[in-house]
Write an enzyme that holds these catalytic residues in place. Structure first.
Site, mmCIF file in Angstrom:
data_model
loop_
_atom_site.group_PDB
_atom_site.id
_atom_site.type_symbol
_atom_site.label_atom_id
_atom_site.label_comp_id
_atom_site.label_asym_id
_atom_site.label_seq_id
_atom_site.Cartn_x
_atom_site.Cartn_y
_atom_site.Cartn_z
ATOM 1 N N SER A 188 -41.193 -4.493 -11.474
ATOM 2 C CA SER A 188 -40.728 -3.694 -12.620
ATOM 3 C C SER A 188 -40.176 -4.570 -13.731
ATOM 4 O O SER A 188 -39.721 -5.690 -13.501
ATOM 5 C CB SER A 188 -39.614 -2.738 -12.190
ATOM 6 O OG SER A 188 -40.033 -1.934 -11.125
HETATM 7 N N1 SAH Z 1 -39.338 -3.581 -5.911
HETATM 8 C C1 SAH Z 1 -40.497 -4.436 -6.069
HETATM 9 C C2 SAH Z 1 -41.615 -3.814 -6.861
HETATM 10 C C3 SAH Z 1 -42.230 -2.717 -6.110
HETATM 11 S S1 SAH Z 1 -43.909 -2.331 -6.485
HETATM 12 C C4 SAH Z 1 -40.128 -5.767 -6.693
HETATM 13 O O1 SAH Z 1 -38.966 -5.970 -7.074
HETATM 14 O O2 SAH Z 1 -41.022 -6.619 -6.789
HETATM 15 C C5 SAH Z 1 -44.011 -1.013 -5.312
HETATM 16 C C6 SAH Z 1 -44.208 -1.447 -3.896
HETATM 17 O O3 SAH Z 1 -44.137 -0.293 -3.068
HETATM 18 C C7 SAH Z 1 -45.572 -2.072 -3.625
HETATM 19 O O4 SAH Z 1 -45.411 -3.349 -3.095
HETATM 20 C C8 SAH Z 1 -46.221 -1.114 -2.662
HETATM 21 O O5 SAH Z 1 -47.062 -1.752 -1.711
HETATM 22 C C9 SAH Z 1 -45.014 -0.479 -1.989
HETATM 23 N N2 SAH Z 1 -45.281 0.808 -1.315
HETATM 24 C C10 SAH Z 1 -46.111 1.804 -1.697
HETATM 25 N N3 SAH Z 1 -46.071 2.808 -0.814
HETATM 26 C C11 SAH Z 1 -45.185 2.450 0.152
HETATM 27 C C12 SAH Z 1 -44.704 3.060 1.343
HETATM 28 N N4 SAH Z 1 -45.131 4.262 1.762
HETATM 29 N N5 SAH Z 1 -43.785 2.412 2.083
HETATM 30 C C13 SAH Z 1 -43.339 1.182 1.703
HETATM 31 N N6 SAH Z 1 -43.743 0.548 0.600
HETATM 32 C C14 SAH Z 1 -44.662 1.175 -0.181
#
Ligand code: SAH
Length: 244
Positions: free
Chosen positions: A94
């Site tokens: 983000s």
């Molecule tokens: N907080 C992160 C950015 C997140 S991007 C940072 O600081 O870099 C969103 C993430 O959520 C992705 O890596 C994706 O694979 C994960 N995601 C999507 N669905 C999910 C689920 N059901 N359980 C866990 N993670 C999930």
């Protein structure tokens, strides 16, 4: 003699110029830690403080965490820009402002235990790790979770625990949590995450249909139920189901 003096002056001048140049264009060309620290400082002033982030602990955490080490090396010079960045596997880290806003919204204390869903690069988890006792973060894509775990260990975030798994189930063994932060977007708040939040605990979560913008909802758990209000509109990657 004069010729030589001139040459020396020219060398000294161009050296001074190069050093000045190095330090004055940190984000664009810098590889030096000093440059990244300056870029971070500017990010905090221009993107966070200027837009109303005011919690000193959150600002200090954003000043400390080396965001450039959480993005792919090719993106390092863009790490402190005012936008999200790709982190591989079709996922994104983000925008710094959104990370700071969501962190501030949780009103964290140093003895708190926090659950994050969507570890991604591990950057948001590291920011949380600066502020609280323990962070439990769940990532569904194995490769990203393992990479994040490595980065976090290398940088000394021993209080951030990474699990590869499905965030819809939360992390029951480590519950209850003082706060929950979700950084991928489900279509509705997953019930397990409300169950695992303690009474009076806060949650910040983007909610909305796939492919559109989402409401970034802020909620407090009262009498076993999450009472939410909308804060702003955001665009996160979807929270996927296992096997998708
Ligand atoms: N907080 C992160 C950015 C997140 S991007 C940072 O600081 O870099 C969103 C993430 O959520 C992705 O890596 C994706 O694979 C994960 N995601 C999507 N669905 C999910 C689920 N059901 N359980 C866990 N993670 C999930």
């Amino acid at each position: 003699m004069t010729g030589m003096t001139n040459t020396i002056i020219t060398i000294v001048y161009s050296l001074a110029f190069s050093i000045g140049f190095l330090f004055s264009t940190p984000a664009a060309s810098g590889r030096e830690p000093e440059d990244f620290a300056q870029a971070r400082e500017r990010m905090v002033k221009e993107q966070l403080e200027a837009r109303g982030i005011s919690d000193p602990a959150v600002l200090a955490a954003m000043r400390r965490v080396p965001r450039h080490l959480f993005v792919p090396p090719s993106q390092g010079s863009l790490a402190y820009g005012d936008f999200p960045l790709p982190i591989g596997e079709g996922q994104t880290i983000s925008q710094p402002y959104v990370v700071a806003f969501m962190t501030e919204a949780l009103a964290l204390k140093s003895d708190h235990r926090v659950l994050e869903i969507g570890t991604g690069s591990g950057y948001q988890a590291a920011v949380l790790g600066e502020l609280v006792k323990d962070v439990y973060t769940v990532e569904i894509i194995k490769k990203l979770g393992e990479q994040a775990r490595k980065t976090l260990i290398r940088l000394g975030y021993g209080n951030v625990h990474v699990k590869i798994g499905d965030g819809y189930a939360g992390w029951p063994k480590a519950a209850p949590f003082d706060a929950v932060i979700v950084t991928c977007a489900p279509e509705a708040v997953p019930p397990a995450l409300v169950d695992q939040l303690r009474e009076g605990g806060k949650m910040i979560i983007p909610v909305g249909a796939r492919g559109g913008v989402q409401r970034l909802e802020w909620g407090v758990k009262k009498n076993g139920r999450l009472k939410t209000e909308n804060t702003m509109y955001v665009r996160f990657v979807p929270m996927v189901r296992k096997g998708e």
